[in-house]
Design a protein around this motif. Structure first.
Motif, mmCIF file in Angstrom:
data_model
loop_
_atom_site.group_PDB
_atom_site.id
_atom_site.type_symbol
_atom_site.label_atom_id
_atom_site.label_comp_id
_atom_site.label_asym_id
_atom_site.label_seq_id
_atom_site.Cartn_x
_atom_site.Cartn_y
_atom_site.Cartn_z
ATOM 1 N N ALA A 135 0.855 -1.192 0.000
ATOM 2 C CA ALA A 135 0.000 0.000 0.000
ATOM 3 C C ALA A 135 0.880 1.227 0.000
ATOM 4 N N ASP A 136 0.467 2.250 -0.746
ATOM 5 C CA ASP A 136 1.171 3.532 -0.785
ATOM 6 C C ASP A 136 2.668 3.393 -1.075
ATOM 7 N N GLY A 137 3.018 2.468 -1.932
ATOM 8 C CA GLY A 137 4.421 2.343 -2.308
ATOM 9 C C GLY A 137 5.281 1.603 -1.296
ATOM 10 N N TRP A 138 4.678 1.050 -0.280
ATOM 11 C CA TRP A 138 5.433 0.268 0.711
ATOM 12 C C TRP A 138 4.945 -1.170 0.689
ATOM 13 N N ARG A 139 5.817 -2.073 1.076
ATOM 14 C CA ARG A 139 5.390 -3.452 1.306
ATOM 15 C C ARG A 139 5.363 -3.667 2.822
ATOM 16 N N PHE A 140 4.174 -4.039 3.310
ATOM 17 C CA PHE A 140 3.999 -4.230 4.751
ATOM 18 C C PHE A 140 4.167 -5.694 5.107
ATOM 19 N N PRO A 172 9.214 -2.037 -1.722
ATOM 20 C CA PRO A 172 8.890 -3.316 -2.372
ATOM 21 C C PRO A 172 9.871 -3.730 -3.458
ATOM 22 N N ARG A 173 10.735 -2.799 -3.908
ATOM 23 C CA ARG A 173 11.685 -3.180 -4.960
ATOM 24 C C ARG A 173 13.067 -3.493 -4.417
#
Lengths: 202, 287
Positions: free
Chosen positions: B227-232, B256-257
């Motif tokens: 979400a929002d460019g982050w991986r939780f 996430p990358r």
């Protein structure tokens, strides 16, 4: 989908995290490296860890969030799953993915009634040293000692690591003859292994 | 052609039984091999199972000698067919009662019972029946029709090799290698490969954030999403600041990358959320 892994819960956690999270990283810590982190005083030994017990067996019966696990010597152990139990079956899954007949390895804390409240449960996990004997689009032919087995490549789940590199879903560097370590989930139905991770050249 | 088949069957079956029989009767690892078979459970004794396996080998050798030396008599052929029926029965019983047990069919194999074992045992039955009908010795037939005999032997040997997993390394693996060379690697990467979640977890576990949060984290990965460019990455934990332990959700957010190949010092967001109130817990993990 609701419940502990529901979308609403995720949304709530996301906003909590993006609202006021501590950011730990290069920017916050300047020149600190891993060595410096280990130089910091170690946290006191966690009493819960020393009381951890392990259960290894087959799932005989599932009743709600309690698993009746039969160990190799025939002993029955009850495993209780909680909201805080992590369940692994090729990937992180919910408790619903556990089936009767599955092999199971659980770590947890023994309760006064003899059952084990599990922190973590690994289902059908296998760890094998193999040689790659064939490569197809959806599966690998592997040999382990003199036995041969099929390793299934599962889309978006199977990862590989080459010569200590990061895990990747790109398996194009795999070659016939490679010696590899396979971490995966055994599939009782056809005796094959779904590959979670294949490590080559470590 | 029919007579050619029946006349050469004793030769083929004789060589096959001689090879498998010698392996069982004199093989060094027969004891270890017997331990994996269903025989151990039936006889309740590893040594007795080894003896049975060795005697089976000896019987195979005797039948093989009969087939090779006296191909026109019916007895060796019938004996071979009976052996084949025995193998089929044994395999069926083992498959039904202990599918993970070893076949013990040939000297080298200790793999589980597969369809190939059944086909091979079936071929022994068919071969035995054919051999019982042989009218001309195989050596005479070989001299009379050398090219047809050779062609027949090549084809049947290929079929036998195909149903023997022991010989896979001789032909199947090279065949697969050649196929890869001709048709290319089947596992070419997609255009934009996502970083697997396992790689994010691997990166997290090597991060300072993980070391700092380790006293709190109690579980393995429970859930993950983007979400929002982050991986939780969600874990369960126990926060125990003043002796009053409370269950918390430990939430890490990573790029996430990013993988351990792309960065040594990942930026990781760490949040503790109280499970009872769903409120973030103010805590300085690095303190």
């Amino acid at each position: 989908m609701t419940g502990r892994n529901g979308i609403d819960r995720r949304r709530l956690l996301t906003s909590a995290a993006l609202g006021g999270a501590t950011i730990v990283g290069a920017s916050a810590l300047g020149g600190l490296d891993a060595e410096a982190a280990f130089a910091a005083p170690m946290p006191s030994l966690d009493p819960a860890i020393s009381r951890s017990s392990f259960v290894d067996g087959r799932v005989g019966r599932i009743k709600g969030s309690t698993l009746d696990v039969v160990e190799a010597d025939g002993t029955h152990r009850l495993i209780r799953l909680t909201n805080a139990t992590s369940v692994w079956k090729l990937e992180t899954v919910t408790a619903e993915a556990i089936e009767t007949g599955d092999g199971l390895y659980a770590r947890g804390v023994e309760m006064p009634d003899g059952s084990v409240a599990a922190d973590a449960v690994w289902v059908n996990i296998v760890n094998l040293y193999v040689t790659v004997r064939g490569i197809e689009r959806t599966r690998l032919h592997l040999s382990h000692g003199r036995t041969t087995l099929v390793g299934n490549i599962v889309d978006k789940r199977t990862t590989a690591s080459f010569r200590g590199g990061a895990l990747t879903s790109n398996l194009s560097q795999l070659k016939i003859g490679h010696h590899a370590q396979v971490l995966g989930a055994w599939r009782p139905a056809d005796d094959s292994v779904d590959i979670a991770r294949i490590s080559v050249g470590h | 052609m029919a007579s050619l088949t029946t006349d050469l069957a004793p030769l083929l079956l004789g060589v096959l039984l001689a090879a498998t029989g010698a392996g069982k009767a004199f093989g060094r690892q027969v004891a270890g091999q017997a331990a994996g078979t269903v025989l151990v459970r039936v006889l309740n004794d590893g040594r007795r199972a080894t003896r049975v396996l060795r005697s089976t080998g000896a019987v195979e050798l005797v039948v093989a000698a009969g087939l090779l030396a006296a191909p026109t008599t019916t007895v060796p052929g019938i004996a071979a067919a009976a052996l084949g029926v025995g193998f089929l029965g044994y395999l069926g019983y083992a498959r039904a009662t202990a599918p993970e047990s070893s076949c013990g069919c040939t000297a080298r194999s200790d793999g589980p019972i597969t369809w190939r074992a059944f086909v091979r045992a079936g071929l022994v039955v068919v071969g035995g029946a054919a051999a019982a009908g042989a009218r001309t010795p195989w050596w005479t037939q070989g001299v009379r029709h050398p090219s047809a005999s050779l062609a027949f032997l090549v084809v049947t040997t290929a079929v036998l090799a195909a149903v023997s997993s022991d010989l896979d390394h001789l032909w199947l693996v090279p065949l697969r290698r050649t196929r890869l060379r001709i048709f290319g690697h089947p596992l070419v990467p997609g255009r934009d490969e996502e970083v697997p979640v396992a790689a994010s977890v691997e990166l997290l576990e090597r991060s300072l954030a993980w070391v700092a949060a380790a006293p709190v984290v109690r579980s393995g990965l429970i859930d993950h999403w983007e979400a929002d460019g982050w991986r939780f990455l969600q874990f369960a934990g126990v926060h125990d600041p003043d002796g009053a332990a409370r269950p918390v959700t430990v939430l890490f957010a990573v790029d996430p990358r990013a993988t351990k190949d792309t960065t040594d010092r990942p930026a990781v967001r760490v949040t503790l959320v109280d499970d009872r109130t769903d409120e973030p817990v103010a805590v300085d993990l690095l303190a």
